[in-house]
Motif scaffolding. Structure first.
Motif, PDB file in Angstrom:
ATOM      1  N   SER A   2      44.385  32.504  43.202  1.00  0.00           N
ATOM      2  CA  SER A   2      44.260  31.440  44.199  1.00  0.00           C
ATOM      3  C   SER A   2      43.427  30.307  43.639  1.00  0.00           C
ATOM      4  O   SER A   2      42.419  30.534  42.969  1.00  0.00           O
ATOM      5  N   ARG A   4      41.453  26.469  44.449  1.00  0.00           N
ATOM      6  CA  ARG A   4      40.837  25.744  45.553  1.00  0.00           C
ATOM      7  C   ARG A   4      40.693  24.266  45.185  1.00  0.00           C
ATOM      8  O   ARG A   4      40.258  23.928  44.075  1.00  0.00           O
ATOM      9  N   LYS A  19      46.342  17.589  53.136  1.00  0.00           N
ATOM     10  CA  LYS A  19      45.969  19.017  53.190  1.00  0.00           C
ATOM     11  C   LYS A  19      47.201  19.870  53.464  1.00  0.00           C
ATOM     12  O   LYS A  19      47.442  20.871  52.781  1.00  0.00           O
ATOM     13  N   GLU A  20      47.994  19.484  54.477  1.00  0.00           N
ATOM     14  CA  GLU A  20      49.192  20.250  54.820  1.00  0.00           C
ATOM     15  C   GLU A  20      50.185  20.253  53.675  1.00  0.00           C
ATOM     16  O   GLU A  20      50.832  21.267  53.383  1.00  0.00           O
ATOM     17  N   GLU A  23      48.900  22.551  50.800  1.00  0.00           N
ATOM     18  CA  GLU A  23      48.853  23.965  51.170  1.00  0.00           C
ATOM     19  C   GLU A  23      50.230  24.571  51.414  1.00  0.00           C
ATOM     20  O   GLU A  23      50.335  25.734  51.805  1.00  0.00           O
ATOM     21  N   ASP A  26      51.372  28.542  48.453  1.00  0.00           N
ATOM     22  CA  ASP A  26      50.552  29.657  48.952  1.00  0.00           C
ATOM     23  C   ASP A  26      49.337  29.925  48.077  1.00  0.00           C
ATOM     24  O   ASP A  26      48.369  30.547  48.529  1.00  0.00           O
ATOM     25  N   GLN A  29      44.357  26.499  48.200  1.00  0.00           N
ATOM     26  CA  GLN A  29      43.563  26.362  49.423  1.00  0.00           C
ATOM     27  C   GLN A  29      42.837  25.018  49.350  1.00  0.00           C
ATOM     28  O   GLN A  29      42.220  24.689  48.331  1.00  0.00           O
ATOM     29  N   VAL A  30      42.890  24.239  50.423  1.00  0.00           N
ATOM     30  CA  VAL A  30      42.317  22.890  50.431  1.00  0.00           C
ATOM     31  C   VAL A  30      41.186  22.807  51.448  1.00  0.00           C
ATOM     32  O   VAL A  30      41.352  23.162  52.616  1.00  0.00           O
TER      33      VAL A  30
END
Length: 462
Positions: A2, A4, A19-20, A23, A26, A29-30
């Motif tokens: 993952s 970030r 952000k959307e 993200e 998968d 992560q924002v």
């Protein structure tokens, strides 16, 4: 793995849409902030792969943020966002250390392209950061690092011992971390304020071992110029760690048995009985049960020590720990003021393929050497010891070369076996030539000559 991303943007609408968008992957992560002050706070509290920031923000703007990232040496890839009228500022930001820039309105495909490229370029950096988080997180137990299920069982057993005074026997090959486990047991034990006192039972001859364990009175022997307290007395209220307990001579085994039974003893040359409250932790790199069966260790003492037994697996049986430990040692041996060195994929592959006969201690030595010899921020394959990069072919079974006379071949084979035997005996005796000579069945003078002939460095085994 993952990844970030931190997004700094003062427009809430833009912030939410980016952000959307990011993200949708998968693996990403924002986190978002609306100004520069909050961005710096987030960057210092959390590890990020990418910092995506607008150049124009109230308060601390994007340009000052880049300068602050460089000043604090925060290991994050910076991508800036700017309007069409501020291209010159974006170029200036890249000169200050930004990875790339995006113009507003943001092109979705170009954003994904730049972000994916940046993530690809920092794969190794993120793997190291992930390992560091594991080192400081759930895979760390009283300075012992492991992801291995068997080691986690050891951690659980240590936790169960916390409220007891039970005697513990630790068995494991040389370099597997027996002393670290003893320290963890002592540190986790509740209600004991005394220290942990360690003694290597194989490093001292019998006449000195008794004095070291139990102390002596003034005048007990020629060099006893004053009274001295022994290790058991010093460990009162705490823990005594008997390392290499299998090497204790038979006469001393009987005296140790009495102390374990009664928790009392007399100093050498003394008549007063001294009572102590100590937890006993013993360790050995050999099987005590086998020594009992061979008649070299007292059976009654074995059962006194074998109340709770902890078996440590060798490093070759816990390969998932190699990257974790390598990252820890790289961080430990990086020079002050420098960023922790990273291992190249080729170097890590060599670590994973090696059998590690010296276990964790050998791995630590290899990484320390690599940190000293590497000239940049990465440990390359050539920085590792030669036995890792060019492993010697097995000596036995060996190919029969009919072009060589049989006597020559026999001399070479005998020489190899002799050298390996002496090295093993030196390792077991911790470099003590006298005890090594007894094991080998040689005189001290003959053994010293063989050691010199084979150019064996005794200090390595001490």
């Amino acid at each position: 793995m993952s990844r970030r991303i931190l997004l700094a943007e003062d427009s809430e609408r833009t912030r939410q849409s980016l952000k959307e968008l990011l993200e949708n992957d998968d693996q990403i992560q924002v986190d978002t902030v609306q100004d520069g002050e909050k961005a710096i706070k987030a960057l210092t509290q959390q590890t990020y792969s990418i910092f995506l920031t607008d150049l124009k923000m109230p308060g601390l703007d994007g340009m000052h943020l880049i300068e602050e990232v460089q000043k604090q040496k925060i290991p994050v890839t910076v991508i800036v966002m700017t309007g069409y009228g501020s291209i010159n500022e974006a170029v200036q930001a890249m000169r200050l250390g930004a990875y790339d820039f995006l113009t507003k309105p943001i092109d979705v495909q170009h954003l994904r392209l730049v972000v994916n490229r940046a993530l690809r370029d920092r794969v190794l950096q993120d793997e190291v950061a992930s390992l560091r988080e594991q080192i400081n997180g759930r895979y760390s137990f009283h300075n012992i690092l492991s992801k291995n299920p068997r080691m986690h069982g050891v951690f659980e057993l240590i936790g169960n011992l916390a409220q007891t005074n039970t005697t513990v026997l630790i068995e494991g090959e040389t370099g597997t971390g027996k002393e670290q486990v003893a320290l963890a047991i002592h540190a986790s034990t509740q209600g004991r304020s005394g220290p942990i006192i360690a003694i290597n039972c194989a490093a001292l001859p019998e006449n000195l071992l008794e004095s070291e364990l139990f102390g002596h009175e003034k005048g007990a022997f020629t060099s006893a110029l004053s009274q001295r307290r022994g290790r058991f007395e010093l460990a009162d209220g705490g823990t005594i760690f008997l390392d290499e307990v299998g090497d204790i001579p038979p006469a001393m085994q009987a005296k140790l048995l009495r102390v374990l039974q009664e928790r009392r003893f007399e100093r050498v040359g003394g008549a007063d009985s001294i009572e102590v409250d100590v937890r006993v932790i013993a360790a050995t790199n050999r099987s005590l049960l086998r020594l009992v069966q061979d008649g070299k260790f007292r059976e009654d003492l074995y059962y006194r020590l074998h109340v709770v037994k902890i078996e440590l697996p060798p490093l070759r049986e816990r390969p998932e720990d190699i990257p974790l430990l390598a990252a820890h040692f790289a961080q430990k041996y990086t020079r002050a003021g420098e960023s922790a060195k990273q291992l190249s994929p080729q170097a890590m592959d060599a670590l994973l393929k090696y059998s590690w006969p010296g276990n964790i201690r050998e791995l630590e030595n290899a990484i320390e050497r690599a940190c000293v010899t590497s000239t940049n921020g990465a440990i390359q394959l050539e920085n590792l010891p030669s036995e890792l990069t060019n492993p010697a072919p097995p000596k036995l079974p060996f190919a029969i070369d009919l072009n060589r006379p049989l006597p020559d071949l026999l001399r070479e084979v005998c020489s190899d076996v002799e050298q390996q035997y002496i090295r093993k005996a030196l390792e077991h005796s911790h470099g003590h030539v006298g005890r090594c000579a007894q094991m080998c069945g040689l005189s001290r003078r003959t053994l010293s000559a063989r050691i010199a002939n084979f150019q064996i460095i005794k200090a390595v085994f001490k």
